[in-house]
Write a protein that holds these residues in place. Sequence first.
Motif, PDB file in Angstrom:
ATOM      1  N   GLU A 228       0.827  -1.208   0.000  1.00 53.24           N
ATOM      2  CA  GLU A 228       0.000   0.000   0.000  1.00 53.24           C
ATOM      3  C   GLU A 228       0.863   1.261   0.000  1.00 53.24           C
ATOM      4  N   LEU A 229       1.934   1.191   0.743  1.00 56.21           N
ATOM      5  CA  LEU A 229       2.829   2.341   0.853  1.00 56.21           C
ATOM      6  C   LEU A 229       3.432   2.682  -0.507  1.00 56.21           C
ATOM      7  N   ALA A 230       3.919   1.685  -1.201  1.00 56.26           N
ATOM      8  CA  ALA A 230       4.522   1.909  -2.514  1.00 56.26           C
ATOM      9  C   ALA A 230       3.504   2.495  -3.497  1.00 56.26           C
ATOM     10  N   LYS A 231       2.293   1.963  -3.494  1.00 53.62           N
ATOM     11  CA  LYS A 231       1.242   2.451  -4.390  1.00 53.62           C
ATOM     12  C   LYS A 231       0.871   3.899  -4.059  1.00 53.62           C
ATOM     13  N   THR A 232       0.754   4.190  -2.774  1.00 57.56           N
ATOM     14  CA  THR A 232       0.365   5.529  -2.343  1.00 57.56           C
ATOM     15  C   THR A 232       1.430   6.559  -2.698  1.00 57.56           C
ATOM     16  N   ILE A 233       2.690   6.213  -2.470  1.00 52.62           N
ATOM     17  CA  ILE A 233       3.792   7.131  -2.790  1.00 52.62           C
ATOM     18  C   ILE A 233       3.833   7.401  -4.286  1.00 52.62           C
ATOM     19  N   GLU A 234       3.564   6.393  -5.076  1.00 52.44           N
ATOM     20  CA  GLU A 234       3.569   6.565  -6.539  1.00 52.44           C
ATOM     21  C   GLU A 234       2.470   7.534  -6.959  1.00 52.44           C
ATOM     22  N   GLU A 235       1.278   7.394  -6.392  1.00 49.83           N
ATOM     23  CA  GLU A 235       0.187   8.326  -6.714  1.00 49.83           C
ATOM     24  C   GLU A 235       0.515   9.743  -6.240  1.00 49.83           C
ATOM     25  N   PHE A 236       1.151   9.825  -5.089  1.00 49.07           N
ATOM     26  CA  PHE A 236       1.536  11.115  -4.507  1.00 49.07           C
ATOM     27  C   PHE A 236       2.438  11.903  -5.456  1.00 49.07           C
ATOM     28  N   ARG A 237       3.299  11.203  -6.152  1.00 48.26           N
ATOM     29  CA  ARG A 237       4.277  11.858  -7.021  1.00 48.26           C
ATOM     30  C   ARG A 237       3.621  12.641  -8.157  1.00 48.26           C
ATOM     31  N   HIS A 238       2.367  12.323  -8.467  1.00 46.27           N
ATOM     32  CA  HIS A 238       1.724  12.937  -9.634  1.00 46.27           C
ATOM     33  C   HIS A 238       0.749  14.064  -9.279  1.00 46.27           C
ATOM     34  N   VAL A 239       0.608  14.378  -7.997  1.00 44.44           N
ATOM     35  CA  VAL A 239      -0.376  15.393  -7.604  1.00 44.44           C
ATOM     36  C   VAL A 239       0.073  16.794  -8.003  1.00 44.44           C
ATOM     37  N   ARG A 240       1.338  17.130  -7.726  1.00 45.07           N
ATOM     38  CA  ARG A 240       1.865  18.452  -8.095  1.00 45.07           C
ATOM     39  C   ARG A 240       3.206  18.252  -8.807  1.00 45.07           C
ATOM     40  N   PRO A 241       3.161  17.841 -10.050  1.00 40.97           N
ATOM     41  CA  PRO A 241       4.391  17.486 -10.760  1.00 40.97           C
ATOM     42  C   PRO A 241       5.381  18.635 -10.926  1.00 40.97           C
ATOM     43  N   THR A 242       4.914  19.872 -10.798  1.00 42.45           N
ATOM     44  CA  THR A 242       5.827  21.012 -10.955  1.00 42.45           C
ATOM     45  C   THR A 242       6.428  21.461  -9.621  1.00 42.45           C
ATOM     46  N   HIS A 243       6.099  20.765  -8.543  1.00 41.43           N
ATOM     47  CA  HIS A 243       6.641  21.092  -7.230  1.00 41.43           C
ATOM     48  C   HIS A 243       7.357  19.877  -6.648  1.00 41.43           C
ATOM     49  N   SER A 244       8.282  20.116  -5.727  1.00 44.65           N
ATOM     50  CA  SER A 244       8.955  19.005  -5.067  1.00 44.65           C
ATOM     51  C   SER A 244       7.970  18.281  -4.151  1.00 44.65           C
ATOM     52  N   LEU A 245       8.238  17.005  -3.940  1.00 43.18           N
ATOM     53  CA  LEU A 245       7.391  16.235  -3.032  1.00 43.18           C
ATOM     54  C   LEU A 245       7.488  16.789  -1.618  1.00 43.18           C
ATOM     55  N   ASN A 246       8.681  17.220  -1.256  1.00 43.84           N
ATOM     56  CA  ASN A 246       8.908  17.809   0.058  1.00 43.84           C
ATOM     57  C   ASN A 246       7.998  19.012   0.282  1.00 43.84           C
ATOM     58  N   SER A 247       7.883  19.858  -0.741  1.00 42.81           N
ATOM     59  CA  SER A 247       7.043  21.052  -0.593  1.00 42.81           C
ATOM     60  C   SER A 247       5.573  20.678  -0.462  1.00 42.81           C
ATOM     61  N   THR A 248       5.127  19.684  -1.211  1.00 38.36           N
ATOM     62  CA  THR A 248       3.737  19.252  -1.117  1.00 38.36           C
ATOM     63  C   THR A 248       3.440  18.696   0.268  1.00 38.36           C
ATOM     64  N   ALA A 249       4.379  17.914   0.810  1.00 38.15           N
ATOM     65  CA  ALA A 249       4.198  17.332   2.141  1.00 38.15           C
ATOM     66  C   ALA A 249       4.122  18.405   3.216  1.00 38.15           C
ATOM     67  N   LEU A 250       5.033  19.362   3.178  1.00 43.71           N
ATOM     68  CA  LEU A 250       5.051  20.412   4.204  1.00 43.71           C
ATOM     69  C   LEU A 250       3.880  21.380   4.033  1.00 43.71           C
ATOM     70  N   GLN A 251       3.545  21.699   2.783  1.00 40.05           N
ATOM     71  CA  GLN A 251       2.421  22.606   2.553  1.00 40.05           C
ATOM     72  C   GLN A 251       1.095  21.979   2.971  1.00 40.05           C
ATOM     73  N   TYR A 252       1.010  20.646   2.920  1.00 38.54           N
ATOM     74  CA  TYR A 252      -0.220  20.006   3.395  1.00 38.54           C
ATOM     75  C   TYR A 252      -0.406  20.267   4.892  1.00 38.54           C
ATOM     76  N   CYS A 253       0.649  20.108   5.666  1.00 36.53           N
ATOM     77  CA  CYS A 253       0.554  20.387   7.110  1.00 36.53           C
ATOM     78  C   CYS A 253       0.216  21.852   7.353  1.00 36.53           C
ATOM     79  N   LEU A 254       0.889  22.749   6.643  1.00 32.78           N
ATOM     80  CA  LEU A 254       0.690  24.186   6.859  1.00 32.78           C
ATOM     81  C   LEU A 254      -0.672  24.668   6.381  1.00 32.78           C
ATOM     82  N   ALA A 255      -1.349  23.876   5.565  1.00 28.96           N
ATOM     83  CA  ALA A 255      -2.680  24.267   5.082  1.00 28.96           C
ATOM     84  C   ALA A 255      -3.712  24.200   6.202  1.00 28.96           C
ATOM     85  N   ASN A 256      -3.415  23.436   7.249  1.00 22.71           N
ATOM     86  CA  ASN A 256      -4.348  23.363   8.377  1.00 22.71           C
ATOM     87  C   ASN A 256      -4.149  24.592   9.259  1.00 22.71           C
ATOM     88  N   PRO A 257      -5.179  25.359   9.529  1.00 23.30           N
ATOM     89  CA  PRO A 257      -5.023  26.614  10.271  1.00 23.30           C
ATOM     90  C   PRO A 257      -4.542  26.444  11.704  1.00 23.30           C
TER      91      PRO A 257
END
Length: 305
Positions: A228-257
């Motif tokens: 499941e982890l491998a499949k999920t990470i693969e899907e994650f890679r395609h959500v914001r292809p013009t941004h780093s994965l690191n930025s997407t991960a951190l911005q997800y946390c920061l999106a919560n007020p």
Amino acid sequence: MEKRRLGTSDLLVSTLGLGCMSLGTEQKHAVNMIDEALEYGINYFDTADLYDFGLNEKFVGQALKKRRNDIILATKVGNRWNDAKDSWTWDPSKVYIKDEVKESLRRLQTDYIDLYQLHGGTLEDNIEETIEAFEELKQEGVIRYYGISSIRPNVIREYVQNSFIVSVMMQYSLLDRRPEESALPLLHDNGISVVARGPVAKGLLTEKGEQKLAAFEGKGYLDYSGTELAKTIEEFRHVRPTHSLNSTALQYCLANPTVASVVAGASSSLQLRENVKAVEASPLQPTEISKLQSIFKANQYEAHR
């Protein structure tokens, strides 16, 4: 770098905090990393008396003593090393907290701590006594504010109801969305901020995530199997292809007020620069947040409820 208010306090913390535990045991390297973090606009530095038997606090104190008024200094208490320094015991007693804060102040070369955090907690603790210790330290001017570092919903509820904590440090990431079930709403309703640790989930949510999957193949991660982890990470890679994965991960946390800062460790200048770029990247759009939430499990705490 953007600053956010920590709970109801007057502490304005950078959206990226430096988790000092990863600085290592070589003083020159540690001080250089802290100096670089300051240059990037990071003002929130998180350490603990537990890290490297207090050596981490010494490095942080040495690096920051000339910039004391410019930074927010956070440390933790509650884990007590034994004499042999090969294990520790849990001690949230008033006597220990009020004695140990003196040692932290000495190592940090300061006369006050901006945010003093209980480094854990259980319902079996004498919570009233622990709170009393922190309140007395506030009155004495030794600490400005206090919080807890915990992922236990039942412990968090006790402190929300009975203390004046301004923050809770907890593990929070796309792979660990457990805080979203109850902790984040509860804290938001009570004006208490979250400091998110582990936002990239042991590196799984970074560009090197695929390389790290092998280590989780058999045991998985939380309630994700290795497959499941491998499949999920693969899907994650395609959500914001013009941004780093690191930025997407951190911005997800920061999106919560409720989240004031993400505390990410960095053992090298490269990691630090990547984290800085990540928090300064474009915020997630609502559609991107929805997509991510459809990919990652809305997992929940099973214990300590």
